[in-house]
Design a protein around this motif. Structure first.
Motif, PDB file in Angstrom:
ATOM      1  N   GLU A   1     -36.188 -21.212  23.876  1.00 32.11           N
ATOM      2  CA  GLU A   1     -37.488 -21.318  24.541  1.00 32.11           C
ATOM      3  C   GLU A   1     -38.181 -19.965  24.623  1.00 32.11           C
ATOM      4  N   ALA A   2     -37.388 -18.905  24.853  1.00 29.09           N
ATOM      5  CA  ALA A   2     -37.978 -17.571  24.928  1.00 29.09           C
ATOM      6  C   ALA A   2     -38.617 -17.187  23.599  1.00 29.09           C
ATOM      7  N   CYS A   3     -37.941 -17.472  22.494  1.00 27.53           N
ATOM      8  CA  CYS A   3     -38.482 -17.125  21.175  1.00 27.53           C
ATOM      9  C   CYS A   3     -39.711 -17.959  20.839  1.00 27.53           C
ATOM     10  N   ARG A   4     -39.675 -19.228  21.169  1.00 26.61           N
ATOM     11  CA  ARG A   4     -40.862 -20.066  20.943  1.00 26.61           C
ATOM     12  C   ARG A   4     -42.066 -19.506  21.704  1.00 26.61           C
ATOM     13  N   ALA A   5     -41.829 -19.155  22.966  1.00 28.29           N
ATOM     14  CA  ALA A   5     -42.920 -18.626  23.787  1.00 28.29           C
ATOM     15  C   ALA A   5     -43.418 -17.286  23.255  1.00 28.29           C
ATOM     16  N   LEU A   6     -42.482 -16.425  22.838  1.00 29.43           N
ATOM     17  CA  LEU A   6     -42.863 -15.109  22.329  1.00 29.43           C
ATOM     18  C   LEU A   6     -43.678 -15.221  21.046  1.00 29.43           C
ATOM     19  N   VAL A   7     -43.290 -16.127  20.163  1.00 30.70           N
ATOM     20  CA  VAL A   7     -44.050 -16.321  18.927  1.00 30.70           C
ATOM     21  C   VAL A   7     -45.470 -16.769  19.236  1.00 30.70           C
TER      22      VAL A   7
ATOM     23  N   ASP B   1     -38.094  -4.840  24.510  1.00 32.34           N
ATOM     24  CA  ASP B   1     -37.242  -6.021  24.617  1.00 32.34           C
ATOM     25  C   ASP B   1     -36.802  -6.463  23.225  1.00 32.34           C
ATOM     26  N   GLY B   2     -35.488  -6.549  23.024  1.00 32.94           N
ATOM     27  CA  GLY B   2     -34.943  -6.877  21.714  1.00 32.94           C
ATOM     28  C   GLY B   2     -35.307  -8.271  21.237  1.00 32.94           C
ATOM     29  N   LEU B   3     -35.430  -9.219  22.138  1.00 34.15           N
ATOM     30  CA  LEU B   3     -35.752 -10.583  21.732  1.00 34.15           C
ATOM     31  C   LEU B   3     -37.200 -10.671  21.242  1.00 34.15           C
ATOM     32  N   ALA B   4     -38.084  -9.883  21.828  1.00 33.58           N
ATOM     33  CA  ALA B   4     -39.469  -9.845  21.362  1.00 33.58           C
ATOM     34  C   ALA B   4     -39.531  -9.268  19.955  1.00 33.58           C
ATOM     35  N   ASP B   5     -38.758  -8.236  19.708  1.00 32.67           N
ATOM     36  CA  ASP B   5     -38.688  -7.687  18.352  1.00 32.67           C
ATOM     37  C   ASP B   5     -38.176  -8.733  17.371  1.00 32.67           C
ATOM     38  N   PHE B   6     -37.139  -9.465  17.759  1.00 26.21           N
ATOM     39  CA  PHE B   6     -36.572 -10.501  16.906  1.00 26.21           C
ATOM     40  C   PHE B   6     -37.620 -11.557  16.570  1.00 26.21           C
TER      41      PHE B   6
ATOM     42  N   GLY C   1     -20.046   3.793  34.790  1.00 27.65           N
ATOM     43  CA  GLY C   1     -19.746   2.389  35.046  1.00 27.65           C
ATOM     44  C   GLY C   1     -20.966   1.490  34.957  1.00 27.65           C
ATOM     45  N   ASP C   2     -22.126   2.013  35.370  1.00 26.21           N
ATOM     46  CA  ASP C   2     -23.349   1.216  35.280  1.00 26.21           C
ATOM     47  C   ASP C   2     -23.693   0.885  33.832  1.00 26.21           C
ATOM     48  N   GLY C   3     -23.237   1.722  32.909  1.00 28.91           N
ATOM     49  CA  GLY C   3     -23.564   1.515  31.505  1.00 28.91           C
ATOM     50  C   GLY C   3     -22.909   0.302  30.887  1.00 28.91           C
ATOM     51  N   VAL C   4     -21.849  -0.197  31.499  1.00 28.13           N
ATOM     52  CA  VAL C   4     -21.187  -1.392  30.977  1.00 28.13           C
ATOM     53  C   VAL C   4     -21.346  -2.575  31.929  1.00 28.13           C
ATOM     54  N   ARG C   5     -22.213  -2.428  32.885  1.00 27.10           N
ATOM     55  CA  ARG C   5     -22.468  -3.506  33.836  1.00 27.10           C
ATOM     56  C   ARG C   5     -23.483  -4.469  33.261  1.00 27.10           C
ATOM     57  N   LYS C   6     -23.156  -5.759  33.255  1.00 26.66           N
ATOM     58  CA  LYS C   6     -24.047  -6.766  32.695  1.00 26.66           C
ATOM     59  C   LYS C   6     -25.401  -6.710  33.380  1.00 26.66           C
ATOM     60  N   GLY C   7     -26.449  -6.706  32.569  1.00 28.60           N
ATOM     61  CA  GLY C   7     -27.795  -6.648  33.087  1.00 28.60           C
ATOM     62  C   GLY C   7     -28.410  -5.268  33.040  1.00 28.60           C
ATOM     63  N   ASN C   8     -27.573  -4.234  32.906  1.00 28.78           N
ATOM     64  CA  ASN C   8     -28.104  -2.884  32.772  1.00 28.78           C
ATOM     65  C   ASN C   8     -28.769  -2.749  31.404  1.00 28.78           C
ATOM     66  N   ILE C   9     -29.847  -1.981  31.340  1.00 30.23           N
ATOM     67  CA  ILE C   9     -30.596  -1.870  30.090  1.00 30.23           C
ATOM     68  C   ILE C   9     -29.737  -1.302  28.970  1.00 30.23           C
ATOM     69  N   VAL C  10     -28.961  -0.255  29.239  1.00 29.45           N
ATOM     70  CA  VAL C  10     -28.172   0.329  28.147  1.00 29.45           C
ATOM     71  C   VAL C  10     -27.031  -0.591  27.732  1.00 29.45           C
TER      72      VAL C  10
ATOM     73  N   ASP D   1     -47.499  -5.128  29.472  1.00 33.32           N
ATOM     74  CA  ASP D   1     -48.082  -6.177  30.311  1.00 33.32           C
ATOM     75  C   ASP D   1     -47.355  -7.517  30.204  1.00 33.32           C
ATOM     76  N   ASN D   2     -46.634  -7.745  29.090  1.00 32.67           N
ATOM     77  CA  ASN D   2     -46.140  -9.095  28.817  1.00 32.67           C
ATOM     78  C   ASN D   2     -44.630  -9.234  28.652  1.00 32.67           C
ATOM     79  N   LEU D   3     -43.890  -8.149  28.596  1.00 34.86           N
ATOM     80  CA  LEU D   3     -42.470  -8.271  28.257  1.00 34.86           C
ATOM     81  C   LEU D   3     -41.538  -7.961  29.423  1.00 34.86           C
ATOM     82  N   ASN D   4     -42.011  -8.168  30.621  1.00 35.36           N
ATOM     83  CA  ASN D   4     -41.137  -8.026  31.784  1.00 35.36           C
ATOM     84  C   ASN D   4     -40.594  -9.400  32.177  1.00 35.36           C
ATOM     85  N   GLY D   5     -39.295  -9.495  32.329  1.00 34.72           N
ATOM     86  CA  GLY D   5     -38.719 -10.747  32.794  1.00 34.72           C
ATOM     87  C   GLY D   5     -38.513 -11.787  31.725  1.00 34.72           C
ATOM     88  N   ILE D   6     -38.300 -11.382  30.461  1.00 33.45           N
ATOM     89  CA  ILE D   6     -37.989 -12.346  29.405  1.00 33.45           C
ATOM     90  C   ILE D   6     -36.634 -12.997  29.704  1.00 33.45           C
TER      91      ILE D   6
END
Length: 385
Positions: A41-47, A86-91, A344-353, A29-34
């Motif tokens: 700012e993202a880490c402050r908000a996530l905390v 989301d890796g930043l939320a884990d961090f 090629g999609d695997g090394v494209r910036k913004g792709n999840i992998v 519910d909360n980790l889309n579009g971090i």
């Protein structure tokens, strides 16, 4: 949603399964579009958000409950789930625990009352300041000094690669106080971010953006009450904290790997090559099988270490080292296969992998590099002989 069949394993109680359901729903519910471009700012908000949802209660003991303790399985379940989303939320979650671990395990009543209410609520951000330019893995060789005088301690020196450096409200700082040589002469201190003489000298950028900094202490004075535990106990404190949180690094790697496998399965089932689904190719099936095997083996090691610690083992250095080494190294392999499957999609910036590929690499270094984990494991095995 990733594979959750592991929750039926005997390592878990019903409360862990309920926690897994709760954090899964919250993350969905909360980790889309971090915003990964503005990590401060993202880490402050996530905390703040994790604190409001009470998930940060798991990162430190309850200062009002003398029987409260850290539950490593809960920490691992939360980190695995957040990392998968989301890796930043884990961090953001993980650093709250690591930064206050010394206070939970060894802090005075005043330390706990002053800081743990705030960090558990997401009202203050914490950091763990151990690494130095010349002593990353060699903790016993740290040089930052803390000299005792009539008015307290005066700290001089540097720390580097400090997670949450620059945004933290409080730092757990390890310094040389000289009670003995090497590991015997280190103590731990709680240092507020506003302490005079504590300077954020440099912000550090990495392939996966996180708040990191180099800290300089220039005649930074703290009261004697800032000491955590006893003088000369700092090395033991640091190792005890890592003994708890090292398994959780492995859990985060597990979450990254599970997401990579999920994305690869979706790619293989949804893409056609040579007139048939990609999933029909034996080479792709081989990759998927290897990924699933690596993930299950890692999960067994992660939750064995966490269960053992929660069951009362004083130290789980060997088991935590095995979990971190295997989970992080093999998550790297899993994610590499995911990139290959995505082409090629695997090394494209913004792709999840592509993001996972950048996120996973640091986990094989921080909180004890893979090579250090091998040394820990080997020493334990050789000692048995």
């Amino acid at each position: 949603m990733g594979d959750r069949t592991f929750l039926s394993w005997p390592f878990f109680d019903d409360r862990h399964r309920e926690l897994a359901d709760s954090i899964e729903k919250w993350a969905g519910d909360n980790l889309n579009g971090i915003d990964h471009e503005n990590v401060d700012e993202a880490c402050r908000a996530l905390v703040k958000e994790l604190g409001a949802a009470k998930f940060l209660h798991h990162t430190a003991i309850d200062p009002e409950n003398a029987a409260s303790r850290l539950d490593v399985r809960s920490l691992c379940v939360i980190r695995e789930t957040l990392a998968r989303h989301d890796g930043l939320a884990d961090f953001a979650f993980a650093m709250q625990g690591l930064g206050t671990g010394a206070l939970s395990l060894f802090g005075s009543e005043a330390h706990k009352q002053t800081w743990l209410h705030r960090t558990r609520a997401g009202e203050a951000i914490s950091a763990f300041a151990l690494s130095e330019p010349q002593s990353g893995s060699d903790v016993a060789n740290i040089e930052l000094s803390a000299i005792l005088d009539a008015d307290g301690y005066v700290l001089n020196g540097e720390k580097t690669w400090i997670s949450n450096g620059g945004i933290a409200d409080v730092y757990t700082v390890f310094a040389r106080t000289g009670e003995g040589a090497g590991a015997k002469g280190i103590s731990a201190f709680v240092v507020p971010a506003g302490a005079k003489g504590l300077v954020i000298a440099e912000r550090l950028e990495t392939i996966a953006p996180h708040p990191l900094a180099r800290l300089v202490f220039e005649n930074c004075r703290v009261p004697a009450s800032a000491l955590i535990g006893a003088p000369g106990q700092g090395f033991r404190i640091a190792m005890s904290v890592l003994d708890v949180f090292r398994s959780t690094v492995a859990a985060a790697a597990l979450g990254f790997a599970r997401r990579a496998l999920d994305e690869s399965i979706a790619r293989a089932n949804g893409r056609h090559l040579f007139g048939a689904p990609m999933a029909d190719l034996q080479m792709v099936q081989g990759h998927i099988a290897d990924m699933a095997l690596d993930i299950d083996a890692a999960a067994l090691l992660v939750y064995r270490a966490a269960w053992l610690k929660d069951s009362g083992a004083e130290r789980v250095s060997r088991e935590a080292a095995m979990a971190k080494l295997h989970a992080t190294d093999h998550a790297q392999n899993v994610i590499d296969k995911a990139v290959q499957i995505h082409g090629g999609d695997g090394v494209r910036k913004g792709n999840i992998v592509e993001r996972l590929y950048r996120e996973i690499r640091a986990l094989r270094i921080y909180e004890g590099a893979s090579d250090v984990q091998k040394i820990i494991i080997a020493r334990h095995e050789l000692a048995r002989g």
